[in-house]
Enzyme design. Structure first.
Site, PDB file in Angstrom:
ATOM      1  N   ASP A 134       0.786  -1.227   0.000  1.00  0.00           N
ATOM      2  CA  ASP A 134       0.000   0.000   0.000  1.00  0.00           C
ATOM      3  C   ASP A 134       0.824   1.287   0.000  1.00  0.00           C
ATOM      4  O   ASP A 134       0.649   2.140  -0.866  1.00  0.00           O
ATOM      5  CB  ASP A 134      -0.976  -0.002   1.188  1.00  0.00           C
ATOM      6  CG  ASP A 134      -1.997   1.120   1.126  1.00  0.00           C
ATOM      7  OD1 ASP A 134      -2.375   1.493   0.005  1.00  0.00           O
ATOM      8  OD2 ASP A 134      -2.418   1.602   2.184  1.00  0.00           O
ATOM      9  N   CYS A 194     -20.973   1.688 -10.755  1.00  0.00           N
ATOM     10  CA  CYS A 194     -20.056   2.380  -9.849  1.00  0.00           C
ATOM     11  C   CYS A 194     -19.893   3.845 -10.235  1.00  0.00           C
ATOM     12  O   CYS A 194     -19.790   4.717  -9.373  1.00  0.00           O
ATOM     13  CB  CYS A 194     -18.697   1.676  -9.822  1.00  0.00           C
ATOM     14  SG  CYS A 194     -17.863   1.562 -11.421  1.00  0.00           S
ATOM     15  N   CYS A 247     -21.472  -3.023  -6.959  1.00  0.00           N
ATOM     16  CA  CYS A 247     -20.870  -3.813  -8.041  1.00  0.00           C
ATOM     17  C   CYS A 247     -21.485  -5.210  -8.098  1.00  0.00           C
ATOM     18  O   CYS A 247     -21.461  -5.945  -7.104  1.00  0.00           O
ATOM     19  CB  CYS A 247     -19.363  -3.924  -7.830  1.00  0.00           C
ATOM     20  SG  CYS A 247     -18.526  -4.924  -9.078  1.00  0.00           S
TER      21      CYS A 247
END
Length: 381
Positions: A134, A194, A247
């Protein structure tokens, strides 16, 4: 042992230590990503949390000499909370996004990558490795896409067939020439749920995100929340799941696989009012183990104030007045002033008028005036 056999054993070992997917990608430069990142910077769509050097983000060989392969890993996290508490009038609750349920994923993935490194080193003492999660220079999603973990969706998340987009990603650059996986074909098709349901229009088009408008980013900032987004935050304390929950590929993906990521309902959906007065020590003790605490308590408290304004929670007004009158932080005083006006009680009006006479900070004064404007609008109506 030949490399092909070792790779099979590495994949099996990864499964044993709680890695749900593993893939192998070339460490060649990410030229397409480079163009996208430069465009993001030109449009000022980046969040500011990412590595600013585009070269480091797209050239693995700058991060590890002799880089040949990147090992991508994914760990599924839950999308469902058992026994989730419900907020009620007088006891409103906020919500942390699913990626911040349970143990901080940075630590969980680093632990597994460290074990992978040790496993590789035991068989290949000359192996060179560099792992990241990350906050590293590489784009986790670009690596995962190239390694066949999943495809890069219109909401910019990686979607896996097995776990949907509810996966944490990490990677390891190495000099070992593993056999590579093929990227997965895009399966979003014509769907644009989305894009159409993003509360702030942050998904500009399929695959392009304006992070400056993304609620997930906005909840992590420490300054005043821009006016146009205050009514969009709802009761979100950290992150936003809207583009994932709508989604179709995430339907029935509960992913209740790893006990360490199962949420404590009182942490993932905490009562809002106690957050207003929580001390640094209490915050660290209660929330310090979740990833959503990384920016400290200030953004969480600001968001809690906005959430109470969203609910127009009258019971919170005394606590908000106390913040307005005594908190040392201008952002908290000012946000409290705005919320007091939004909720709109007589007690709040009196407190705002009093604060207007005493407040010295220009930004807080502006927020007090915004709060008073709510009462002026109501009287006109």
């Amino acid at each position: 042992m030949n490399l092909e056999q070792f790779q099979k054993e590495l994949v099996a070992y990864a499964s044993e230590i709680g890695i749900d997917k593993i893939g192998f990608a070339s460490a060649e430069p990410f030229f397409n990503l480079k163009h996208q990142l430069i465009r993001q910077q030109q449009l000022q769509y980046q969040s500011g949390f990412e590595e600013p050097d585009v070269e480091k983000r797209t050239h693995p060989e700058l991060l590890l000499e002799e880089a040949v392969t990147i090992i991508a890993i994914a760990i599924a996290y839950p999308s469902k909370m058992n026994d989730a508490p419900q907020g009620t009038k007088g006891a409103r609750r906020g919500i942390f996004s699913r990626s911040s349920w349970g143990k901080d994923y940075h630590a969980a993935l680093r632990e597994r990558l460290t074990l992978l490194e040790a496993f590789i080193a035991a068989h290949y003492p000359d192996a060179r490795m560099r792992s990241m999660v990350d906050t590293g220079e590489l784009s986790d999603r670009a690596v995962a896409e190239r390694a066949g973990i999943g495809w890069s969706a219109k909401n910019t998340n990686i979607i896996t067939p097995e776990f949907g987009s509810y996966v944490y990603l990490g990677e390891m650059i190495t000099n070992i020439p593993f056999t590579l996986n093929e990227p997965m074909e895009d399966q979003c098709g014509d769907c644009r749920l989305c894009i159409d349901t993003c509360p702030t229009g942050a998904i500009v088009e399929g695959g392009q995100l304006n992070a400056q408008r993304c609620i997930s980013f906005l909840t992590q900032t420490k300054g005043f929340m821009p006016d146009e987004f205050r009514s969009k935050i709802g009761n979100r304390l950290y992150g936003c799941d809207t583009c994932q929950t709508v989604c179709p590929k995430n339907k029935r993906k509960a992913n209740q696989i790893h006990a360490e990521f199962e949420p404590d309902p009182e942490i993932a959906k905490p009562l809002l009012e106690p957050l207003l007065k929580i001390s640094n020590r209490e915050f660290k003790e209660k929330f310090g183990y979740v990833s959503g605490s990384w920016r400290g308590k200030k953004p969480i408290q600001r968001n809690a104030i906005l959430a109470l304004a969203h609910f127009k929670e009258v019971s919170a007004v005394p606590a908000l007045i106390d913040l307005l009158e005594s908190d040392e932080r201008p952002v908290i005083r000012g946000t409290a002033a705005w919320a007091i006006g939004k909720i709109g009680t007589a007690e709040g009006l009196h407190a705002l008028k009093k604060a207007e006479e005493q407040e010295k900070d220009s930004e807080v004064l502006e927020e007090i005036q915004k709060g008073l404007a709510f009462f002026a609008e109501e009287s006109k109506g």
